[in-house]
Design an enzyme around this catalytic site. Structure first.
Site, PDB file in Angstrom:
ATOM      1  N   ASP A 148       0.718  -1.212  -0.082  1.00  0.00           N
ATOM      2  CA  ASP A 148       0.012  -0.006  -0.099  1.00  0.00           C
ATOM      3  C   ASP A 148       1.020   1.143   0.010  1.00  0.00           C
ATOM      4  O   ASP A 148       1.620   1.389   0.918  1.00  0.00           O
ATOM      5  CB  ASP A 148      -0.765  -0.025   1.451  1.00  0.00           C
ATOM      6  CG  ASP A 148      -1.999  -0.930   1.175  1.00  0.00           C
ATOM      7  OD1 ASP A 148      -1.798  -1.972   0.418  1.00  0.00           O
ATOM      8  OD2 ASP A 148      -3.169  -0.787   2.094  1.00  0.00           O
ATOM      9  N   LYS A 211      -7.197   3.276  -3.019  1.00  0.00           N
ATOM     10  CA  LYS A 211      -7.553   3.109  -1.517  1.00  0.00           C
ATOM     11  C   LYS A 211      -7.956   4.597  -1.309  1.00  0.00           C
ATOM     12  O   LYS A 211      -7.354   5.560  -1.593  1.00  0.00           O
ATOM     13  CB  LYS A 211      -6.556   2.447  -1.060  1.00  0.00           C
ATOM     14  CG  LYS A 211      -6.515   2.465   0.666  1.00  0.00           C
ATOM     15  CD  LYS A 211      -5.297   1.630   1.235  1.00  0.00           C
ATOM     16  CE  LYS A 211      -5.278   2.020   2.583  1.00  0.00           C
ATOM     17  NZ  LYS A 211      -4.121   1.283   3.408  1.00  0.00           N
ATOM     18  N   LYS A 247     -10.419  -0.224  -1.901  1.00  0.00           N
ATOM     19  CA  LYS A 247     -10.250  -0.490  -0.597  1.00  0.00           C
ATOM     20  C   LYS A 247     -10.716   0.877   0.158  1.00  0.00           C
ATOM     21  O   LYS A 247     -10.256   1.793  -0.129  1.00  0.00           O
ATOM     22  CB  LYS A 247      -8.741  -0.522  -0.239  1.00  0.00           C
ATOM     23  CG  LYS A 247      -8.312  -0.665   1.150  1.00  0.00           C
ATOM     24  CD  LYS A 247      -6.949  -1.243   1.319  1.00  0.00           C
ATOM     25  CE  LYS A 247      -6.544  -1.521   2.610  1.00  0.00           C
ATOM     26  NZ  LYS A 247      -5.058  -1.806   3.037  1.00  0.00           N
TER      27      LYS A 247
END
Length: 295
Positions: A148, A211, A247
Site C-alpha cells: 500500500d 484506496k 479499498k
C-alpha cells in the site's frame, strides 16, 4: 522544447480524463448513496454479510508504538480464529509497517491470508523516490504479498501529473509480483473532480486497487469518496475490460458502516466486486464489532 513536451503530456492526461464521464455533483453522489442504502442495506444486514466483511478486511496495526511482540500477537489472533472458528472466513490480509512483513510471514498459519505492507514513505510519501522504491523492494523481499503506497499528493495538487504517474509506475515495478494499492487520501483531495482524476491516474499507472485513505494525517474514508471511486472503476472496466479493486480505509469501525460501503459497491459495481479479490476494508476495530455477530 521542454515546454512543448510538457504540453503534449498535459494533452495526453486530459485525453485520459475526458474518456470518463464528468465527475458527479454533490447532489448526484447523495442520490446514489440514498438509492444504494434503500436498495441493499437491509438485505445486506445479515450474519453472512458480516462474514463477507471479515473476509475483505486488511487487519491493520500501524502505530509508532508497534513492536515485534505486538505484531506477533496480532498474527496469533488471526491464526487462532482460523483454528478455532472454521465457520468464520479469514481476513484477507494483515497490514503492517514494512519492517514487520517478515514477522507476519514467518508466524502466519491461517490459509489464504496475505501479508500487506505500507511502504513508499507512508503515510506522507514525502521522501526520496529512491527510498520509496528501496522500501517497497525490501518489503517484498521480506514476504509482503501486497503493498500500500500513497499517491504523491503535492505533485498531484500542483498539476504535475507526469511526476505522479512516473513515481507510481516505478513503484508498481518495484512491487514485482506483489499487488499494488494506491492510497489517494481522499479527504485531502476534497472535491469529486480531484478524487476522480487521482483514481484515473492511479489506474493508468498500474494500481491493482485504489484506496481511500491512510487514516493518519487526514480524516478517513467517506461514502461520498467511495461513490466517486466506484464509478471510476465501473467506467474503467467498461472502457478497457479490466477489473481493479477498491479499498475503503480509515474510520470504518462497525458493521453498520461496513454495510453502507458494501451497499454502494453492490449498487454501482455489482456482486462481482463483493469479494476480497476486488474489495477491501482497511480496519482494526471493525473486527471486534463483526465478532459480536459471528461468534
Amino acid at each position: 522544447m521542454e515546454e512543448e513536451y510538457g504540453n503534449q503530456m498535459n494533452s495526453q492526461f486530459q485525453d485520459a480524463f475526458n474518456a470518463f464521464e464528468k465527475a458527479p455533483s454533490a447532489a448526484e453522489i447523495a442520490s446514489i448513496i440514498n438509492k444504494a442504502k434503500a436498495n441493499h442495506h437491509e438485505a445486506l444486514s445479515t450474519k453472512a454479510t458480516a462474514n463477507l466483511a471479515h473476509s475483505c478486511m486488511d487487519l491493520t496495526l500501524l502505530t509508532s508504538l508497534d513492536s515485534t511482540e505486538d505484531i506477533y500477537r496480532l498474527v496469533q489472533g488471526v491464526n487462532e480464529v482460523d483454528d478455532n472458528h472454521p465457520d468464520i472466513l479469514p481476513v484477507a490480509s494483515i497490514c503492517v509497517y514494512p519492517n514487520y512483513a517478515k514477522v507476519v510471514k514467518e508466524n502466519l498459519t491461517a490459509e489464504g491470508v496475505k501479508v500487506t505492507a505500507v511502504a513508499g514513505g507512508f503515510p506522507s510519501a514525502q521522501t526520496f523516490p529512491e527510498v520509496k522504491m528501496a522500501e517497497i523492494g525490501l518489503a517484498v523481499a521480506d514476504g509482503a504479498d501486497e503493498i500500500d503506497v500513497v499517491l504523491p499528493l503535492g505533485d498531484f495538487m500542483m498539476g504535475n501529473y507526469l511526476e505522479v504517474v512516473d513515481q507510481l509506475k516505478e513503484m508498481k515495478e518495484a512491487c514485482r509480483e506483489a499487488t499494488l494499492k494506491v492510497i489517494l487520501e481522499t479527504s485531502a483531495l476534497k472535491t469529486p473532480e480531484n478524487i476522480q482524476r487521482a483514481s484515473i491516474l492511479a489506474l493508468f499507472s498500474g494500481a491493482d486497487f485504489i484506496k481511500t485513505s491512510t487514516g493518519k494525517d487526514y480524516p478517513g474514508a467517506s461514502t461520498e469518496a467511495g461513490v466517486v471511486m466506484a464509478l471510476v472503476l465501473k467506467q474503467y472496466y467498461k472502457l478497457y475490460g479490466v477489473k481493479r479493486g477498491l479499498k475503503i480505509a480509515g474510520g470504518v469501525r462497525n458493521f453498520e458502516q461496513a454495510v453502507d460501503y458494501l451497499s454502494i459497491v453492490k449498487e454501482i459495481l455489482g456482486d462481482e466486486w463483493l469479494t476480497p479479490k476486488l474489495f477491501r476494508f482497511g480496519a482494526t476495530s471493525l473486527e471486534k464489532d463483526l465478532f459480536k455477530i459471528l461468534m
